[in-house]
Design a protein around this motif. Structure first.
Motif, short mmCIF file in Angstrom:
data_model
loop_
_atom_site.label_atom_id
_atom_site.label_comp_id
_atom_site.label_asym_id
_atom_site.label_seq_id
_atom_site.Cartn_x
_atom_site.Cartn_y
_atom_site.Cartn_z
N SER A 45 38.86 48.68 53.35
CA SER A 45 39.43 47.44 53.87
C SER A 45 39.36 46.36 52.80
O SER A 45 38.46 46.36 51.94
N VAL A 46 40.31 45.44 52.87
CA VAL A 46 40.33 44.27 51.98
C VAL A 46 40.74 43.07 52.82
O VAL A 46 41.76 43.10 53.50
N LYS A 47 39.92 42.04 52.79
CA LYS A 47 40.26 40.77 53.42
C LYS A 47 40.28 39.73 52.31
O LYS A 47 39.37 39.69 51.48
N THR A 48 41.31 38.90 52.29
CA THR A 48 41.44 37.92 51.21
C THR A 48 41.41 36.50 51.76
O THR A 48 41.83 36.24 52.89
N LEU A 86 47.31 43.33 44.85
CA LEU A 86 46.64 43.68 46.10
C LEU A 86 47.19 44.98 46.67
O LEU A 86 46.41 45.89 47.02
N VAL A 136 38.62 52.67 48.92
CA VAL A 136 38.75 51.34 49.53
C VAL A 136 39.17 51.51 50.98
O VAL A 136 40.21 52.09 51.28
N CYS A 184 37.08 47.74 38.79
CA CYS A 184 37.17 46.27 38.78
C CYS A 184 37.13 45.72 37.35
O CYS A 184 37.83 44.76 37.03
N ALA A 200 38.45 38.21 47.37
CA ALA A 200 38.78 39.41 48.13
C ALA A 200 37.48 40.09 48.55
O ALA A 200 36.64 40.39 47.71
N VAL A 234 35.86 43.33 49.95
CA VAL A 234 36.25 44.73 49.94
C VAL A 234 35.19 45.59 50.64
O VAL A 234 34.00 45.48 50.34
N LEU A 250 44.58 47.28 44.37
CA LEU A 250 43.31 47.11 45.08
C LEU A 250 43.25 47.91 46.39
O LEU A 250 42.36 48.73 46.58
N THR A 251 44.18 47.67 47.29
CA THR A 251 44.10 48.36 48.60
C THR A 251 44.37 49.86 48.49
O THR A 251 43.93 50.62 49.34
#
Length: 166
Positions: free
Chosen positions: A137-140, A125, A135, A91, A72, A74, A129-130
């Motif tokens: 942005s999150v790209k996985t 997620l 936070v 985390c 991920a 972030v 996380l999101t």
């Protein structure tokens, strides 16, 4: 250069322990070419000096039902030190996050996550996380397969560098 205070025997000990941390002191001493008592003293010194951070079993996640591995990426709204530290602490508290690295560039952190299935990861997620503070942005990316997973450092590279200094 880091590692220059270590002699060749110390580096051999570290290399052998990195490859197999379960071997007996007698076997380690045999492999590095010294007797057992000084080998044990050297190992303890390396541990106390922080060169050896610990000993761990290499557990197979799939055998335990952890079928999903995800990276991920972030991005945070703020990169103030207090905000970075707060995210790092968060985390450390999330069990699915196995590694957390702060990066420079377009993303702030990359997280290595494991989960038993996609729905468990998806729940983490979206619910944690999101929605975490700061936070943006999150790209996985879902891991399809692993071609190499080698912990530690390449001692052969260290030895080559040290040989060039002589």
């Amino acid at each position: 250069m880091a590692g220059h205070k270590l002699d060749e025997i110390d580096r051999k000990i570290l290399s052998e322990l990195q490859a197999d941390g379960r071997m007996t002191n007698v076997e380690l001493a045999r492999r590095v070419g010294i007797s057992a008592p000084p080998c044990l003293r050297r190992v303890r010194t390396l541990e106390e000096s922080g060169y050896v951070r610990g000993y761990h079993a290499d557990v197979n996640p799939r055998e335990l039902g952890f079928e999903v591995q995800v990276f991920a990426m972030v991005g945070l709204h703020s990169q103030a030190e207090s905000d970075l530290s707060a995210f790092e602490q968060r985390c450390r508290e999330w069990p699915l996050v196995r590694e957390c690295h702060m990066l420079n560039g377009e993303i702030d952190f990359i997280l290595k996550c494991v989960a038993p299935d996609l729905s468990t990861f998806q729940s983490f997620l979206t619910a944690q996380l999101t929605s975490a503070p700061n936070v943006a942005s999150v790209k996985t990316s879902l891991v399809i397969r692993c071609a190499k997973d080698e912990p530690g450092v390449p001692f052969e590279v260290l030895e080559d560098r040290l040989a060039k200094l002589v």
